[in-house]
Design a protein around this motif. Structure first.
Motif, PDB file in Angstrom:
ATOM      1  N   GLN A 259      38.765  13.333  32.856  1.00  0.00           N
ATOM      2  CA  GLN A 259      38.830  14.410  33.841  1.00  0.00           C
ATOM      3  C   GLN A 259      38.615  15.740  33.134  1.00  0.00           C
ATOM      4  OE1 GLN A 259      39.149  14.254  37.246  1.00  0.00           O
ATOM      5  NE2 GLN A 259      38.794  16.460  37.184  1.00  0.00           N
ATOM      6  N   SER A 262      39.823  22.253  33.917  1.00  0.00           N
ATOM      7  CA  SER A 262      39.590  23.139  35.054  1.00  0.00           C
ATOM      8  C   SER A 262      39.144  24.512  34.560  1.00  0.00           C
ATOM      9  CB  SER A 262      40.880  23.295  35.861  1.00  0.00           C
ATOM     10  OG  SER A 262      41.841  24.030  35.100  1.00  0.00           O
ATOM     11  N   TRP A 263      38.652  25.320  35.478  1.00  0.00           N
ATOM     12  CA  TRP A 263      38.230  26.669  35.084  1.00  0.00           C
ATOM     13  C   TRP A 263      39.416  27.487  34.611  1.00  0.00           C
ATOM     14  CZ3 TRP A 263      39.919  31.062  37.720  1.00  0.00           C
ATOM     15  CH2 TRP A 263      40.495  30.851  38.982  1.00  0.00           C
ATOM     16  N   SER A 300      29.859  27.448  35.034  1.00  0.00           N
ATOM     17  CA  SER A 300      30.898  27.528  36.060  1.00  0.00           C
ATOM     18  C   SER A 300      30.684  28.764  36.927  1.00  0.00           C
ATOM     19  CB  SER A 300      32.287  27.597  35.414  1.00  0.00           C
ATOM     20  OG  SER A 300      33.281  27.906  36.389  1.00  0.00           O
ATOM     21  N   SER A 331      41.973  31.898  42.417  1.00  0.00           N
ATOM     22  CA  SER A 331      42.848  30.746  42.659  1.00  0.00           C
ATOM     23  C   SER A 331      43.113  30.602  44.144  1.00  0.00           C
ATOM     24  CB  SER A 331      44.171  30.924  41.899  1.00  0.00           C
ATOM     25  OG  SER A 331      43.988  30.828  40.512  1.00  0.00           O
ATOM     26  N   THR A 335      41.681  27.021  46.204  1.00  0.00           N
ATOM     27  CA  THR A 335      42.749  26.029  46.352  1.00  0.00           C
ATOM     28  C   THR A 335      42.919  25.667  47.805  1.00  0.00           C
ATOM     29  OG1 THR A 335      44.394  27.819  46.458  1.00  0.00           O
ATOM     30  CG2 THR A 335      43.997  26.791  44.300  1.00  0.00           C
TER      31      THR A 335
END
Length: 335
Positions: A259, A262-263, A300, A331, A335
């Motif tokens: 996995q 994440s950014w 990204s 965020s 999300t």
């Protein structure tokens, strides 16, 4: 004659192939950066920025400055081996400095015949030497003789200076000089870092040498890593900018079920880097952080938004305030 062990076998036995080495990116890949990237993992060895050999044998402090890992048995805190790289054209002084590095605990000695920088080439260093196969052979021979038999000696080269006509001869000259493996950046000096990398040339080089050959150049994604292995016929890779842009690229390549980071985890690495660079001026620090942030943003879109919000900040406090605002804002959006 070399009497030690090659690093590739242990990784092969572990089943975590391909083997991935972290490239020595001059002006970027210092000890601090190596610590951060090897802590992320997926890297099997690193190579230092080059030590520019002229007409002297350097004092210990020069080797410790370029390779602080010598204070830790030649390894990063994560346990990743670090090899000391030398760049120069004088066989005797290259040999003497290689012996000095070995005496300080270097786990391997690497020789740079690939640097394309004009300032280096003008002073008869790096890729300019690819015009002189006999000199490559003399340097490799003298360095191999000067280094204890249990310590491996390797070399990195490009496919040529202006063209590729001496690629096979240069590789053979280095191999015949006694090196234990060869890393090939699959472009000429003239081609610089422009895509593509000509990985199929590495397969041709493998036909004329009887040592392992690492493939290097233009590996940014797991798909490119697979293509490189197929075209080069090598499962030994060296990656530079790809690992700067995607610090966990080694894991992504080696483990299909991994996995990715994440950014936000990427941005947290910036804060770890800043903690190690407190002695820099505000501009020096923010320039360094923005350099890495720019690499992150290449893969990204979210981090590209962050970069656009902080790229003009030069004061460290203002930079981190802008970074924190961007993280909070993005965020909420993602999300």
């Amino acid at each position: 004659m070399f009497t030690g062990d090659l690093p590739f076998q242990a990784v092969h036995d572990s089943g975590e192939m391909p083997y991935i080495a972290l490239a020595p990116m001059e002006g970027l890949m210092d000890g601090t950066f190596r610590e951060l990237l090897t802590a992320v993992g997926g890297i099997d060895h690193c190579v230092t920025e080059f030590i520019r050999v002229t007409q002297q044998v350097f004092p210990e402090k020069v080797f410790y400055r370029l390779c602080p890992e010598l204070h830790n048995g030649g390894r990063t805190l994560a346990g990743t081996p670090v090899h000391v790289q030398l760049l120069g054209s004088d066989p005797e002084f290259m040999a003497a400095n290689a012996a000095k590095a070995a005496s300080l605990g270097a786990l391997a000695i690497d020789m740079n015949f690939g640097c394309p920088a004009k300032t280096v080439n003008r002073s008869q260093g790096g890729a300019v030497l690819l015009q002189y196969p006999d000199l490559l052979h003399r340097i490799a021979t003298e360095v191999r003789k000067a280094v204890p038999a249990h310590i491996p000696v390797s070399a990195k080269m490009r496919l040529g200076f202006k063209d590729k006509k001496l690629a096979l001869e240069n590789a053979a000259a280095l191999a015949d000089g006694g090196i234990q493996w060869l890393t090939v950046h699959a472009r000429t000096k003239t081609e610089g870092y422009r895509p593509p990398a000509y990985w199929s040339w590495i397969a041709e080089i493998k036909k004329v040498v009887d040592i392992p050959v690492l493939a290097n150049g233009e590996i940014w994604t797991p798909e490119q890593a697979i293509q490189c292995q197929q075209e080069s016929h090598s499962d030994l890779l060296m990656i530079g900018r790809g690992l700067v842009a995607t610090p966990d690229l080694g894991h992504i390549i080696k483990k299909p079920d991994y996995q990715p980071m994440s950014w936000l985890q990427h941005l947290n690495l910036l804060e770890k880097l800043s903690e190690s660079l407190q002695d820099l001026t505000d501009k020096q620090l923010t320039d360094r952080l923005k350099q890495w942030l720019h690499y992150f943003s290449m893969h990204s879109p979210i981090i590209k938004e962050v970069f656009d919000q902080v790229k003009r900040e030069k004061d460290r406090a203002t930079f981190f305030s802008a970074l924190d605002r961007a993280k909070v804002s993005l965020s909420a959006e993602h999300t």
